[in-house]
Scaffold this active site. Sequence first.
Site, PDB file in Angstrom:
ATOM      1  N   ARG A   1       7.933   4.627  -4.700  1.00  0.00           N
ATOM      2  CA  ARG A   1       8.033   3.696  -3.563  1.00  0.00           C
ATOM      3  C   ARG A   1       7.006   2.579  -3.683  1.00  0.00           C
ATOM      4  O   ARG A   1       7.293   1.416  -3.356  1.00  0.00           O
ATOM      5  CB  ARG A   1       7.856   4.448  -2.240  1.00  0.00           C
TER       6      ARG A   1
ATOM      7  N   ARG B   1      -7.434 -20.546  -1.799  1.00  0.00           N
ATOM      8  CA  ARG B   1      -6.381 -20.421  -0.801  1.00  0.00           C
ATOM      9  C   ARG B   1      -5.253 -21.415  -1.062  1.00  0.00           C
ATOM     10  O   ARG B   1      -5.450 -22.621  -1.073  1.00  0.00           O
ATOM     11  CB  ARG B   1      -6.951 -20.625   0.599  1.00  0.00           C
TER      12      ARG B   1
ATOM     13  N   LYS C   1       6.649  -1.622   1.877  1.00  0.00           N
ATOM     14  CA  LYS C   1       5.440  -1.095   2.525  1.00  0.00           C
ATOM     15  C   LYS C   1       4.283  -2.065   2.292  1.00  0.00           C
ATOM     16  O   LYS C   1       3.393  -1.841   1.472  1.00  0.00           O
ATOM     17  CB  LYS C   1       5.120   0.303   1.981  1.00  0.00           C
TER      18      LYS C   1
ATOM     19  N   HIS D   1      -0.661 -21.184  -0.596  1.00  0.00           N
ATOM     20  CA  HIS D   1       0.480 -20.312  -0.332  1.00  0.00           C
ATOM     21  C   HIS D   1       1.199 -19.891  -1.613  1.00  0.00           C
ATOM     22  O   HIS D   1       1.727 -18.782  -1.707  1.00  0.00           O
ATOM     23  CB  HIS D   1       1.477 -20.996   0.615  1.00  0.00           C
TER      24      HIS D   1
ATOM     25  N   LEU E   1      11.553   1.633   6.817  1.00  0.00           N
ATOM     26  CA  LEU E   1      10.866   2.063   5.607  1.00  0.00           C
ATOM     27  C   LEU E   1      11.505   3.354   5.102  1.00  0.00           C
ATOM     28  O   LEU E   1      11.733   4.275   5.884  1.00  0.00           O
ATOM     29  CB  LEU E   1       9.386   2.308   5.903  1.00  0.00           C
TER      30      LEU E   1
ATOM     31  N   TYR F   1       0.842  -1.196   0.000  1.00  0.00           N
ATOM     32  CA  TYR F   1       0.000   0.000   0.000  1.00  0.00           C
ATOM     33  C   TYR F   1       0.875   1.243   0.000  1.00  0.00           C
ATOM     34  O   TYR F   1       2.100   1.175   0.187  1.00  0.00           O
ATOM     35  CB  TYR F   1      -0.942   0.005   1.199  1.00  0.00           C
TER      36      TYR F   1
END
Length: 269
Positions: free
Chosen positions: A41, A89, A136, A91, A192, A22
Amino acid sequence: MPLAEARVSVEDRGFQFGDGVYELIRTYGGRIFHLEDHLRRLEQSAEAIGLSIVYSKSRWKEILEKGHARSRYPDAKLYIQITRGAAPRDHSFPKKARMSVIVTVRTLVPLPTELREKGASVITVTDLRWGRCDIKTINLLPNVMARQKARSSGAFEAIFVRDGMVMEGTGSNLFAVVGRQIVTPPKGPAILPGITRDLVMVQAREARHPLLEKGISLEDLLGAEEIFLTGTTIDILPVVQVDGKTIGNGRPGPTTRRLCQQFLQTTRL
C-alpha cells in the site's frame, strides 16, 4: 536516534505542501503484522503521487525490525513517512531533491476493554476531503478537524458522509450489518483500502457470513442492525450509537462479536 534529536529541513516539501505519503504498521507480541500488505500500500500511495521508493521490501523489514527491537515496546506502532524532500519552495516537482524518509516507533496503547465490550459512539460529518482518499497521504487536516469534532462531542470517531452516502471514519473503515448481511463501502477513490478491512472481509467470507461491497446511505446506516469499525490500531470496534441514535439494542451484535473473536485468533498466530 532519540525523537527529540531528529530534524527535518523547514524547506521539506512535506512541511511546505504536504507532499508525501505515510504508512502505519503495528506489532502483536513482538511480531510485525502483515508487513508485505502495508508495504504494498505504501508503494501504491507513493506511485500515485510520482514518488519512486528506493528501499526494497527486505530493507524495509530490516529497518522496522531493528527499530522495534531497540524500542523494547511489547506492542508498537511503526510509522513510515516519506516526502519528496527539501527544495526551494515551488509548486512544481524539484528536478533534484533527496527524499526524506522517516521511521518512528511508538508504544501502542490498546483501547480500553470497556470500550470494546460496550461499543463506541460516532458522529457523522460532511466529507470535505479531496478526491483521492485512496492515497495514504500526509494531508490529514480534514481528518484532524473531523476527529476533533467527534472528541469534542464525546464520540470516539467521525464518519465522513458524501452526497448522502457514508464513506469511512477519520482513521477507520466502516462496516454495517443490514438485513443480516455485512455491507461495506466498495474500494475506490473515496476510501482508503484498509489492510484490516481486507483481512476482516476474507475471514467473514471464510466463515460464510453474507458480505457485500456496496454503497451505504446514511439512512441505511442509522437503521443498521450492527455497525463496526476496522483499523490497524483498533482491530474491530463495535459501534452502538450514531449521531445520538442507538444502533440495534445498544450493545455489540453477534456478528461483530464473532468477527472480533476470529480476528483475535489471527493476531495470535
